[in-house]
Design a protein around this motif. Sequence first.
Motif, mmCIF file in Angstrom:
data_model
loop_
_atom_site.group_PDB
_atom_site.id
_atom_site.type_symbol
_atom_site.label_atom_id
_atom_site.label_comp_id
_atom_site.label_asym_id
_atom_site.label_seq_id
_atom_site.Cartn_x
_atom_site.Cartn_y
_atom_site.Cartn_z
ATOM 1 N N TYR B 54 16.413 -22.240 17.660
ATOM 2 C CA TYR B 54 15.250 -23.033 17.245
ATOM 3 C C TYR B 54 14.188 -22.137 16.598
ATOM 4 O O TYR B 54 13.500 -22.546 15.658
ATOM 5 C CB TYR B 54 14.645 -23.776 18.441
ATOM 6 C CG TYR B 54 15.615 -24.722 19.138
ATOM 7 C CD1 TYR B 54 16.651 -25.341 18.428
ATOM 8 C CD2 TYR B 54 15.500 -25.006 20.498
ATOM 9 C CE1 TYR B 54 17.535 -26.205 19.070
ATOM 10 C CE2 TYR B 54 16.381 -25.880 21.137
ATOM 11 C CZ TYR B 54 17.403 -26.472 20.420
ATOM 12 O OH TYR B 54 18.286 -27.320 21.039
ATOM 13 N N LEU B 59 11.418 -24.107 14.400
ATOM 14 C CA LEU B 59 11.075 -25.315 15.166
ATOM 15 C C LEU B 59 10.092 -25.011 16.292
ATOM 16 O O LEU B 59 9.493 -25.916 16.838
ATOM 17 C CB LEU B 59 12.345 -25.950 15.753
ATOM 18 C CG LEU B 59 13.214 -26.716 14.753
ATOM 19 C CD1 LEU B 59 14.573 -27.047 15.371
ATOM 20 C CD2 LEU B 59 12.531 -27.999 14.311
ATOM 21 N N LEU B 60 9.991 -23.781 16.677
ATOM 22 C CA LEU B 60 9.029 -23.440 17.739
ATOM 23 C C LEU B 60 8.144 -22.286 17.287
ATOM 24 O O LEU B 60 8.479 -21.533 16.377
ATOM 25 C CB LEU B 60 9.749 -23.128 19.054
ATOM 26 C CG LEU B 60 10.786 -22.014 19.126
ATOM 27 C CD1 LEU B 60 10.132 -20.640 19.128
ATOM 28 C CD2 LEU B 60 11.601 -22.176 20.401
ATOM 29 N N ASP B 83 9.185 -27.875 7.028
ATOM 30 C CA ASP B 83 10.123 -29.002 7.051
ATOM 31 C C ASP B 83 10.978 -28.999 5.788
ATOM 32 O O ASP B 83 12.201 -29.168 5.845
ATOM 33 C CB ASP B 83 9.373 -30.349 7.141
ATOM 34 C CG ASP B 83 8.698 -30.540 8.491
ATOM 35 O OD1 ASP B 83 9.148 -29.908 9.470
ATOM 36 O OD2 ASP B 83 7.733 -31.319 8.564
#
Lengths: 406, 234
Positions: B54, B59-60, B83
């Motif tokens: 991730y 994503l983190l 994104d």
Amino acid sequence: MNPLPMIIATIRRHLGSYALFVALVGIATGIGVAITAQEAALRKGSARAADKFDLVVAAPGSQTDVVMAAIYLRPGTTPLLEPAMTAQALAEPRAKISAPLGFGDSVKGSRIIGTLATFVEHLSGGLQQGRLFTAENEAVIGAAVTLALGEKFRPSHGIEEEHDGDAEDAHDHEHAVDMVVVGRMKPTGTPWDNAVAVPIEQVWRVHGLPTGHAPGDKRIGAPFDPAQVPGVPAIVMQPENISAAYGLRNVYRTNASMAFFPAEVLVKLYDIMSDVRTLMAWLAVATQGLVVLSMLAGVVAILSLHRKQFAILRALGAPRLYIFLCVWGQVVAICVLGAVLGLAIGAGAATLVSYLLTASTGIAIPARIGEDELWLVGGMVLFGLGAATIPAMLAYRYPVIESLRS
Amino acid sequence: MVRAPALSVRNLRVVYSDRNAQVTALSVDALDVAPGTLLAVTGPSGSGKSTFLYALAGLLRPKSGTVAWDGRDLLAGSESERDRWRRHTIGFVFQDFHLLPELTPLANVLLPASFESVSAKASLKDRAAGLLERFGVPSKRKSIADLSRGEQQRVALARALLFDPPVLLADEPTASLDASAGEMVAQTLEDLAQREARTVIAVTHDPMLIERITTRFQLERGQVRQTESAKALA
């Protein structure tokens, strides 16, 4: 950005729940639509039914009772106007028409009203069939009366339903007079469509009263002999003009009589109806609001099952706005479909209630979806659009990593 | 052939709060992965493998350190930039596929196209159909529920490759599959790296898959325990 595939997929997955949400929103909206549409229809129908009754003169008492009895032909007891006052009103020179209304008899469930041929002509605007009555034993029937032209009948005392359908009992109440149907009125959309108009002299005679003319005089209609005029429940006047109308209203506002425009009574009734409608409309709006909020709670519960799905979409590169739109779109779809369904339910319910009311009162009540109902539905949709942002924002803020691990 | 970016990880620390304590979920001092590498991230459950994946996808947000692809720090841009970057640069494959059973296989593959500001172009539809054909998914119109698990994972692979990303991140891609289906997916991952020069990073504890990958990176309790490489791996 096109969240439609996701919206459709989620709705299909929970079709049963979403169909229930749509049905609940639809029913709640339908109740509101039906209430407002019905109230408007009732107002229009009742106002139209009173159109031809410009000024009513009656014995002092409840104006509402007189309106109900004289215009809407509802059963009830109204005191009789004193004979002297009746004679004066029937001879009123400032009225184009001054017609007595005498009730009490019926035939085949239709009320028999004693009046003048000129008033029948005024009420119907010309006949559909036949001619006006010219003799005491002739009758003109309303458009919906089941008698035929030329058919003979005997009036029964009272209203037939009051005899509990007992034919023998009803026969005992029959007056020994043979009447014949000579004309049929045009449809008026009023209770008079189911009434039978006869000369007032005939009503007076069968009840053992003077007939308004010298004994042996077979004439019907005005002028009446003041010494031979009995009392009547009501007199309908069509004044020459507006100033005459107000003048006559003042003249007949005495200790022995009251005079009023039926519109005055209807306005008071509409005020009460409006209050009731406002209350019911608010209750319906509150119900809609509660249903939408319950639906939102259900959607939030369903969406919590999709947290991981949304996190996967985020991992695949979906922007947060996409997730927001997926959820918002689902709730909006429910609200819009529910609103359309509600409009249909409301229209259907209002039509059904109108049909039942018309059948029981004879007043044509054309319920239609109008601007008020569209505003109501539009308001519900707008509320839904706003309320939809709540679960949408919740989904928007779902933490991706926690959801991926869930 | 695609041009995969080089990966560079420096002083990466991912920390989470557990009651009053701060627990380090991941700590990687330095890692460089050359373009076109097939890398296996191994380790026991809870060792930080998925967290690592991730972090590589942005994503983190780590407590400290950098994850850079072709020298560009992932966290430097805005969330919407990340994104878009992830959509076009990273393909994601999950253990449980996470397909939408209400959509056809083709519609599932095309789903990432719906994230774009313009609707899917005809070329993307052709590409999606081509990917399904390449992975031998029998019918484009068949329901997802009618596909075997191996076929479902291949649909997921096709979805991951829709935008022709140079990097593929796979989280236990063979864990839910039987041996032959797992073999097929493993072969596909190998091909994507070796024949198409994509960087493929697979979190796995599947011995069959680990055996086929020569570059390995082992984590234990969030710390790098061991690296083995046939390529350049620090």
